[in-house]
Write a protein that holds these residues in place. Structure first.
Motif, PDB file in Angstrom:
ATOM      1  N   ASN A 159       0.809  -1.218   0.000  1.00  0.00           N
ATOM      2  CA  ASN A 159       0.000   0.000   0.000  1.00  0.00           C
ATOM      3  C   ASN A 159       0.843   1.269   0.000  1.00  0.00           C
ATOM      4  OD1 ASN A 159      -2.665  -0.810  -0.215  1.00  0.00           O
ATOM      5  ND2 ASN A 159      -2.878  -1.203   1.969  1.00  0.00           N
ATOM      6  N   ASN A 160       2.146   1.120   0.069  1.00  0.00           N
ATOM      7  CA  ASN A 160       3.022   2.282  -0.041  1.00  0.00           C
ATOM      8  C   ASN A 160       2.964   2.797  -1.480  1.00  0.00           C
ATOM      9  OD1 ASN A 160       5.155   4.119  -0.214  1.00  0.00           O
ATOM     10  ND2 ASN A 160       6.444   2.959   1.182  1.00  0.00           N
ATOM     11  N   PRO A 161       2.556   4.043  -1.713  1.00  0.00           N
ATOM     12  CA  PRO A 161       2.440   4.546  -3.097  1.00  0.00           C
ATOM     13  C   PRO A 161       3.728   4.416  -3.901  1.00  0.00           C
ATOM     14  CG  PRO A 161       1.456   6.092  -1.528  1.00  0.00           C
ATOM     15  CD  PRO A 161       2.174   5.052  -0.714  1.00  0.00           C
ATOM     16  N   LYS A 162       4.864   4.445  -3.230  1.00  0.00           N
ATOM     17  CA  LYS A 162       6.127   4.345  -3.953  1.00  0.00           C
ATOM     18  C   LYS A 162       6.271   2.996  -4.645  1.00  0.00           C
ATOM     19  CE  LYS A 162       8.601   7.500  -0.854  1.00  0.00           C
ATOM     20  NZ  LYS A 162       9.741   7.633   0.100  1.00  0.00           N
ATOM     21  N   THR A 163       5.726   1.946  -4.044  1.00  0.00           N
ATOM     22  CA  THR A 163       5.844   0.609  -4.630  1.00  0.00           C
ATOM     23  C   THR A 163       5.141   0.534  -5.972  1.00  0.00           C
ATOM     24  OG1 THR A 163       5.936  -0.362  -2.410  1.00  0.00           O
ATOM     25  CG2 THR A 163       5.410  -1.839  -4.238  1.00  0.00           C
ATOM     26  N   LEU A 164       3.860   0.945  -6.010  1.00  0.00           N
ATOM     27  CA  LEU A 164       3.088   0.887  -7.252  1.00  0.00           C
ATOM     28  C   LEU A 164       3.586   1.905  -8.271  1.00  0.00           C
ATOM     29  CD1 LEU A 164       0.745  -0.285  -8.866  1.00  0.00           C
ATOM     30  CD2 LEU A 164      -0.770   1.369  -7.762  1.00  0.00           C
ATOM     31  N   ASN A 165       3.908   3.112  -7.817  1.00  0.00           N
ATOM     32  CA  ASN A 165       4.356   4.151  -8.747  1.00  0.00           C
ATOM     33  C   ASN A 165       5.666   3.766  -9.437  1.00  0.00           C
ATOM     34  OD1 ASN A 165       2.135   5.717  -8.150  1.00  0.00           O
ATOM     35  ND2 ASN A 165       3.193   6.921  -6.586  1.00  0.00           N
ATOM     36  N   MET A 191       0.466  -7.124 -10.557  1.00  0.00           N
ATOM     37  CA  MET A 191       0.647  -7.061  -9.101  1.00  0.00           C
ATOM     38  C   MET A 191       0.036  -8.297  -8.450  1.00  0.00           C
ATOM     39  SD  MET A 191       2.255  -4.271  -8.046  1.00  0.00           S
ATOM     40  CE  MET A 191       1.649  -3.788  -6.434  1.00  0.00           C
ATOM     41  N   PRO A 192       0.595  -8.774  -7.345  1.00  0.00           N
ATOM     42  CA  PRO A 192       0.049  -9.970  -6.685  1.00  0.00           C
ATOM     43  C   PRO A 192      -1.374  -9.742  -6.199  1.00  0.00           C
ATOM     44  CG  PRO A 192       1.668  -8.880  -5.285  1.00  0.00           C
ATOM     45  CD  PRO A 192       1.761  -8.221  -6.625  1.00  0.00           C
ATOM     46  N   ALA A 193      -2.152 -10.813  -6.122  1.00  0.00           N
ATOM     47  CA  ALA A 193      -3.558 -10.702  -5.721  1.00  0.00           C
ATOM     48  C   ALA A 193      -3.719 -10.411  -4.239  1.00  0.00           C
ATOM     49  CB  ALA A 193      -4.296 -11.995  -6.070  1.00  0.00           C
ATOM     50  N   GLN A 194      -2.708 -10.670  -3.433  1.00  0.00           N
ATOM     51  CA  GLN A 194      -2.781 -10.397  -2.002  1.00  0.00           C
ATOM     52  C   GLN A 194      -1.413  -9.979  -1.505  1.00  0.00           C
ATOM     53  OE1 GLN A 194      -4.150 -14.307  -0.861  1.00  0.00           O
ATOM     54  NE2 GLN A 194      -2.114 -14.942  -0.203  1.00  0.00           N
ATOM     55  N   ILE A 206     -10.575   0.637  -5.270  1.00  0.00           N
ATOM     56  CA  ILE A 206     -11.584   1.308  -4.458  1.00  0.00           C
ATOM     57  C   ILE A 206     -11.439   2.810  -4.615  1.00  0.00           C
ATOM     58  CG2 ILE A 206     -12.445   1.687  -2.116  1.00  0.00           C
ATOM     59  CD1 ILE A 206     -11.448  -1.057  -1.395  1.00  0.00           C
ATOM     60  N   ASN A 207     -12.563   3.476  -4.859  1.00  0.00           N
ATOM     61  CA  ASN A 207     -12.579   4.942  -4.956  1.00  0.00           C
ATOM     62  C   ASN A 207     -11.546   5.465  -5.958  1.00  0.00           C
ATOM     63  OD1 ASN A 207     -14.588   5.013  -2.976  1.00  0.00           O
ATOM     64  ND2 ASN A 207     -13.071   5.103  -1.331  1.00  0.00           N
ATOM     65  N   GLY A 208     -11.393   4.733  -7.048  1.00  0.00           N
ATOM     66  CA  GLY A 208     -10.542   5.201  -8.125  1.00  0.00           C
ATOM     67  C   GLY A 208      -9.061   4.979  -7.941  1.00  0.00           C
ATOM     68  N   HIS A 209      -8.660   4.123  -7.015  1.00  0.00           N
ATOM     69  CA  HIS A 209      -7.225   3.873  -6.855  1.00  0.00           C
ATOM     70  C   HIS A 209      -6.989   2.430  -6.421  1.00  0.00           C
ATOM     71  CE1 HIS A 209      -8.297   4.553  -2.644  1.00  0.00           C
ATOM     72  NE2 HIS A 209      -7.144   3.994  -2.300  1.00  0.00           N
ATOM     73  N   PHE A 210      -5.792   1.927  -6.715  1.00  0.00           N
ATOM     74  CA  PHE A 210      -5.394   0.585  -6.295  1.00  0.00           C
ATOM     75  C   PHE A 210      -5.057   0.605  -4.812  1.00  0.00           C
ATOM     76  CE2 PHE A 210      -4.082   0.744 -10.791  1.00  0.00           C
ATOM     77  CZ  PHE A 210      -4.702  -0.396 -11.267  1.00  0.00           C
ATOM     78  N   CYS A 211      -5.359  -0.495  -4.150  1.00  0.00           N
ATOM     79  CA  CYS A 211      -4.904  -0.651  -2.766  1.00  0.00           C
ATOM     80  C   CYS A 211      -5.053  -2.113  -2.375  1.00  0.00           C
ATOM     81  CB  CYS A 211      -5.709   0.241  -1.814  1.00  0.00           C
ATOM     82  SG  CYS A 211      -7.450  -0.221  -1.652  1.00  0.00           S
ATOM     83  N   TYR A 212      -4.440  -2.446  -1.264  1.00  0.00           N
ATOM     84  CA  TYR A 212      -4.586  -3.777  -0.668  1.00  0.00           C
ATOM     85  C   TYR A 212      -5.407  -3.599   0.596  1.00  0.00           C
ATOM     86  CZ  TYR A 212      -1.365  -5.762  -4.020  1.00  0.00           C
ATOM     87  OH  TYR A 212      -0.791  -6.203  -5.188  1.00  0.00           O
TER      88      TYR A 212
END
Length: 297
Positions: A159-165, A191-194, A206-212
């Motif tokens: 969930n750290n934005p730096k990881t996905l970005n 990205m992994p499913a969990q 959720i709400n227009g953004h990726f998250c775990y």
């Protein structure tokens, strides 16, 4: 001479309570003591489990923990640490909760972890208690159900934005000569499913953004009163094998729509089966609706 009436609203009452809490603390807690009594709503099984677990008298009462946690939500206190600070600074708050001294953070954590099933049982009991009140306020709105899904974002590294970005930047650089490739959809698919550290943290959009997050559904009636909540975790999916488990496409919007639609019938089935002993207070229209929902949705 005509009399002017003013229609009060729940929002105004809540705002007045917040103002009283900041400007006149003693009067606020006196008002709570007169109108808020948790004791009748606490199941006997909760009492037995709480006081039996130590085999001796407890320094902190059960109602005190529940009162503190409810007030934490009412006043949007974000963390237990800040709640403890409020308890230390406000004598009226400690007296209302029945605390002779302030519990430390591990006690609040253990309370929520050890007695989670009993807390759930208590709030299910509140649903039974408030149903006749909702029926008396507006029977038509009380029979309506609104279904929604959301998720609680968990503290995992994914969930750290730096990881996905950073992942998206690498994909953009690699496919810079291919404008037809959508790096965001590709990132969703790769990205992994969990989350690695917490299997319950599923990849969601959720709400227009990726998250775990830990996904849940909520049912409210037409008055906005919560009737049921269910977490769509692995245990729920094992109980309802008809629900899809894996991602079905490279589109997060499509997967969200599929997941929300697939969870509707299982959640409604569990909700109505769970309140069968209480169905007798509802109107005949609702009783006729139940088998249609369970069999024809």
């Amino acid at each position: 001479m005509s009399t002017q009436y003013h229609q009060i609203s729940l929002k105004e009452i809540f705002s007045e309570c917040q103002d009283m809490f900041t400007s006149d603390v003693p009067s606020f807690f006196k008002l709570l003591e007169e109108h808020l009594d948790l004791e009748p709503f606490i199941p006997h099984t909760f009492y037995n489990a709480f006081y039996r677990s130590l085999g001796r008298n407890r320094l902190y009462p059960l109602s005190g923990f529940l009162s503190a946690l409810i007030l934490q939500k009412i006043f949007s206190i974000p963390t237990d640490a800040l709640l403890i600070l409020f308890l230390k600074l406000c004598k009226e708050l400690r007296d209302f909760c029945g605390f002779s001294k302030v519990p430390d953070a591990p006690l609040f954590t253990r309370f929520k972890q050890n007695f989670l099933p009993f807390i759930e049982q208590m709030f299910n009991q509140l649903v039974d208690f408030t149903e006749p009140l909702c029926q008396a306020i507006d029977a038509a709105l009380a029979q309506m159900l609104t279904f929604d899904t959301s998720g609680i974002e968990l503290y995992v590294s994914e969930n750290n934005p730096k990881t996905l970005n950073a992942f998206i930047r690498r994909l953009k650089a690699y496919y810079k000569d291919k404008p037809a490739v959508d790096p965001y959809k590709m990132a969703y698919g790769l990205m992994p499913a969990q989350a690695a550290a917490c299997p319950e943290a599923k990849q969601l959009y959720i709400n227009g953004h990726f998250c775990y997050a830990d996904k849940f559904t909520i049912l409210t009636n037409g008055l906005g009163i919560v009737r049921h909540m269910a977490f769509l975790d692995d245990a729920f999916k094992r109980a309802h094998p008809e629900m899809p488990v894996e991602k079905r496409s490279d589109s997060p919007d499509t997967d969200k729509s599929i997941g929300d639609a697939a969870s509707l019938k299982p959640v409604l089935s569990d909700f109505f089966l769970g309140i069968q002993p209480f169905i007798r207070i509802l109107s005949s229209g609702t009783r006729l609706l139940i088998p249609w929902i369970l069999t024809g949705l």
